[in-house]
Design a protein around this motif. Structure first.
Motif, PDB file in Angstrom:
ATOM      1  N   GLY A  54      -7.579  -5.901  -1.829  1.00  0.00           N
ATOM      2  CA  GLY A  54      -9.150  -5.760  -2.004  1.00  0.00           C
ATOM      3  C   GLY A  54      -9.744  -4.635  -1.093  1.00  0.00           C
ATOM      4  O   GLY A  54      -9.298  -4.352   0.123  1.00  0.00           O
ATOM      5  N   ILE A  55     -10.589  -3.826  -1.898  1.00  0.00           N
ATOM      6  CA  ILE A  55     -10.996  -2.590  -0.978  1.00  0.00           C
ATOM      7  C   ILE A  55     -11.688  -2.904   0.371  1.00  0.00           C
ATOM      8  O   ILE A  55     -11.589  -2.067   1.399  1.00  0.00           O
ATOM      9  N   GLY A  56     -12.345  -4.053   0.279  1.00  0.00           N
ATOM     10  CA  GLY A  56     -12.829  -4.344   1.552  1.00  0.00           C
ATOM     11  C   GLY A  56     -12.106  -5.001   2.607  1.00  0.00           C
ATOM     12  O   GLY A  56     -12.225  -4.530   3.978  1.00  0.00           O
ATOM     13  N   SER A  57     -11.162  -5.588   2.219  1.00  0.00           N
ATOM     14  CA  SER A  57     -10.058  -6.109   3.316  1.00  0.00           C
ATOM     15  C   SER A  57      -9.206  -4.674   3.730  1.00  0.00           C
ATOM     16  O   SER A  57      -8.877  -4.509   4.920  1.00  0.00           O
ATOM     17  N   LEU A  58      -9.051  -3.821   2.905  1.00  0.00           N
ATOM     18  CA  LEU A  58      -8.532  -2.475   3.438  1.00  0.00           C
ATOM     19  C   LEU A  58      -9.177  -1.845   4.336  1.00  0.00           C
ATOM     20  O   LEU A  58      -8.759  -1.509   5.560  1.00  0.00           O
ATOM     21  N   TYR A  59     -10.448  -1.492   4.023  1.00  0.00           N
ATOM     22  CA  TYR A  59     -11.270  -0.836   5.131  1.00  0.00           C
ATOM     23  C   TYR A  59     -11.646  -1.818   6.429  1.00  0.00           C
ATOM     24  O   TYR A  59     -12.004  -1.159   7.465  1.00  0.00           O
ATOM     25  N   ARG A  60     -11.305  -2.822   6.365  1.00  0.00           N
ATOM     26  CA  ARG A  60     -11.514  -3.773   7.317  1.00  0.00           C
ATOM     27  C   ARG A  60     -10.302  -3.412   8.403  1.00  0.00           C
ATOM     28  O   ARG A  60     -10.516  -3.592   9.621  1.00  0.00           O
ATOM     29  N   ARG A  61      -9.124  -3.136   7.791  1.00  0.00           N
ATOM     30  CA  ARG A  61      -7.937  -2.927   8.536  1.00  0.00           C
ATOM     31  C   ARG A  61      -7.898  -1.288   8.838  1.00  0.00           C
ATOM     32  O   ARG A  61      -7.391  -0.912  10.004  1.00  0.00           O
ATOM     33  N   TYR A  62      -8.208  -0.456   8.113  1.00  0.00           N
ATOM     34  CA  TYR A  62      -8.257   0.990   8.205  1.00  0.00           C
ATOM     35  C   TYR A  62      -9.567   1.537   7.967  1.00  0.00           C
ATOM     36  O   TYR A  62     -10.131   1.564   6.888  1.00  0.00           O
ATOM     37  N   ALA A  63     -10.275   2.034   8.901  1.00  0.00           N
ATOM     38  CA  ALA A  63     -11.741   2.389   8.739  1.00  0.00           C
ATOM     39  C   ALA A  63     -11.715   3.759   7.808  1.00  0.00           C
ATOM     40  O   ALA A  63     -12.717   3.832   7.285  1.00  0.00           O
ATOM     41  N   LEU A  81       0.725  -1.207  -0.042  1.00  0.00           N
ATOM     42  CA  LEU A  81       0.005   0.106   0.064  1.00  0.00           C
ATOM     43  C   LEU A  81       0.771   1.277  -0.009  1.00  0.00           C
ATOM     44  O   LEU A  81       0.297   2.404  -0.528  1.00  0.00           O
ATOM     45  N   LEU A  82       1.845   1.421   0.697  1.00  0.00           N
ATOM     46  CA  LEU A  82       2.733   2.264   0.839  1.00  0.00           C
ATOM     47  C   LEU A  82       3.365   2.595  -0.719  1.00  0.00           C
ATOM     48  O   LEU A  82       3.253   3.746  -0.903  1.00  0.00           O
ATOM     49  N   GLU A  83       3.908   1.620  -1.275  1.00  0.00           N
ATOM     50  CA  GLU A  83       4.517   1.916  -2.288  1.00  0.00           C
ATOM     51  C   GLU A  83       3.474   2.441  -3.730  1.00  0.00           C
ATOM     52  O   GLU A  83       3.443   3.155  -4.237  1.00  0.00           O
ATOM     53  N   ALA A  84       2.084   1.804  -3.466  1.00  0.00           N
ATOM     54  CA  ALA A  84       1.037   2.214  -4.361  1.00  0.00           C
ATOM     55  C   ALA A  84       0.680   3.542  -4.190  1.00  0.00           C
ATOM     56  O   ALA A  84       0.400   4.371  -5.119  1.00  0.00           O
ATOM     57  N   VAL A  96      -9.009   6.197  -2.358  1.00  0.00           N
ATOM     58  CA  VAL A  96      -8.225   4.893  -1.614  1.00  0.00           C
ATOM     59  C   VAL A  96      -8.308   3.918  -2.648  1.00  0.00           C
ATOM     60  O   VAL A  96      -7.513   3.051  -2.428  1.00  0.00           O
ATOM     61  N   SER A  97      -9.743   3.730  -3.115  1.00  0.00           N
ATOM     62  CA  SER A  97      -9.720   2.537  -4.110  1.00  0.00           C
ATOM     63  C   SER A  97      -8.478   2.499  -5.198  1.00  0.00           C
ATOM     64  O   SER A  97      -8.243   1.295  -5.640  1.00  0.00           O
ATOM     65  N   ALA A  98      -8.048   3.586  -5.682  1.00  0.00           N
ATOM     66  CA  ALA A  98      -7.207   3.443  -6.564  1.00  0.00           C
ATOM     67  C   ALA A  98      -5.650   2.927  -6.003  1.00  0.00           C
ATOM     68  O   ALA A  98      -4.721   2.148  -6.689  1.00  0.00           O
ATOM     69  N   ILE A  99      -5.592   3.649  -4.447  1.00  0.00           N
ATOM     70  CA  ILE A  99      -4.152   2.762  -3.874  1.00  0.00           C
ATOM     71  C   ILE A  99      -4.545   1.347  -3.863  1.00  0.00           C
ATOM     72  O   ILE A  99      -3.654   0.559  -4.044  1.00  0.00           O
ATOM     73  N   ALA A 100      -5.599   1.017  -3.415  1.00  0.00           N
ATOM     74  CA  ALA A 100      -5.977  -0.394  -3.237  1.00  0.00           C
ATOM     75  C   ALA A 100      -5.789  -1.366  -4.464  1.00  0.00           C
ATOM     76  O   ALA A 100      -5.236  -2.494  -4.631  1.00  0.00           O
ATOM     77  N   GLU A 101      -6.117  -0.705  -5.674  1.00  0.00           N
ATOM     78  CA  GLU A 101      -6.524  -1.519  -6.757  1.00  0.00           C
ATOM     79  C   GLU A 101      -4.795  -1.745  -7.333  1.00  0.00           C
ATOM     80  O   GLU A 101      -4.136  -2.934  -7.567  1.00  0.00           O
ATOM     81  N   LEU A 139      -5.408   5.323   7.137  1.00  0.00           N
ATOM     82  CA  LEU A 139      -4.453   4.649   6.382  1.00  0.00           C
ATOM     83  C   LEU A 139      -3.157   5.455   5.880  1.00  0.00           C
ATOM     84  O   LEU A 139      -2.062   5.009   6.217  1.00  0.00           O
ATOM     85  N   LEU A 140      -3.587   6.895   5.813  1.00  0.00           N
ATOM     86  CA  LEU A 140      -2.198   7.680   5.605  1.00  0.00           C
ATOM     87  C   LEU A 140      -1.303   7.751   6.800  1.00  0.00           C
ATOM     88  O   LEU A 140      -0.253   8.062   6.688  1.00  0.00           O
ATOM     89  N   GLN A 141      -2.116   7.844   7.809  1.00  0.00           N
ATOM     90  CA  GLN A 141      -1.049   7.873   9.323  1.00  0.00           C
ATOM     91  C   GLN A 141      -0.251   6.716   9.327  1.00  0.00           C
ATOM     92  O   GLN A 141       0.915   6.975   9.492  1.00  0.00           O
ATOM     93  N   ARG A 142      -1.031   5.529   8.923  1.00  0.00           N
ATOM     94  CA  ARG A 142       0.158   4.445   9.000  1.00  0.00           C
ATOM     95  C   ARG A 142       1.235   4.530   7.992  1.00  0.00           C
ATOM     96  O   ARG A 142       2.275   3.995   8.166  1.00  0.00           O
TER      97      ARG A 142
END
Length: 221
Positions: A44-53, A17-20, A34-39, A58-61
């Motif tokens: 998957g955008i679903g798994s991303l939002y399960r980890r980062y609300a 995700l950082l590189e993307a 965020v969907s562009a970063i996940a892609e 996400l950007l803080q991480r």
């Protein structure tokens, strides 16, 4: 000890995700979804939002991960036999992975205590690299740690118009010129001092002070 299972997978996903994010922000700007970063990361955008609300979370991480990369590169530089080669290796490594790509995030997200702590550590190891090169006599005396950080940030940017390979060639060429400008040259008795005043830490940190709990800065932090 290496992490295993879900923890290791989450860490690998964060790195992707950082590189993307660096590539997406370079081509689409900070407003990219965020969907562009996940892609781009293949997550998957679903798994991303399960980890980062939220996008902010996400950007803080990603900011913490980016600063940790800077710390790791600096520590490798400190381990080099020559202070100059260690500093140059650090600069080249940070430019290669785009250490300044998240600079547009400044002022757009809440800064966390983890971000401030990691930033302080990054400044400390950069200060050590610069001090070591000054002591060796290979870095010109009027160059500061913030000069180095801002140089890396500048060279981390990608051209929106040049093809990636040509942009890479151009940046490497100009970075080589810049690195020569950093080198101390005892024979250059008439060398002009750097123009303007040195960058200040307060000015460097100010864009990140969205949080009212942001710590004060001084020369020892």
């Amino acid at each position: 000890m290496p992490r295993r299972g879900r923890y290791a997978e989450a860490e690998r996903n964060d790195r992707r995700l950082l590189e993307a994010a660096r590539e997406v922000f370079a081509t689409q700007g900070f407003e990219a979804p965020v969907s562009a970063i996940a892609e781009r990361a293949g997550v998957g955008i679903g798994s991303l939002y399960r980890r980062y609300a939220t996008k902010e979370e996400l950007l803080q991480r990603l900011c913490v991960l980016a600063m940790q990369q800077v710390i790791d590169a600096a520590e490798r530089g400190l381990a080099a036999e020559s202070a100059w080669s260690g500093l140059v290796g650090y600069i080249r490594e940070c430019v290669a992975f785009g250490t300044g790509a998240l600079a547009p995030v400044a002022g757009r997200i809440e800064t966390t205590e983890e971000m401030w702590q990691t930033a302080r550590k990054a400044r400390e190891v950069t200060d050590q690299l610069v001090a070591r090169a000054h002591e060796e006599g290979t870095l010109r005396e009027d160059v500061t740690s913030l000069d180095i950080s801002l140089l890396m940030e500048l060279f981390s940017r990608r051209s929106p118009v040049r093809p990636a390979d040509k942009d890479q060639d151009t940046r490497e060429r100009l970075l080589a010129v810049a690195l020569d400008g950093l080198r101390a040259d005892p024979s250059a008795q008439e060398r002009e001092p750097l123009p303007g005043r040195p960058p200040s830490l307060d000015e460097y940190v100010e864009p990140w002070r969205r949080s009212t709990s942001a710590p004060a800065t001084n020369s020892t932090t």
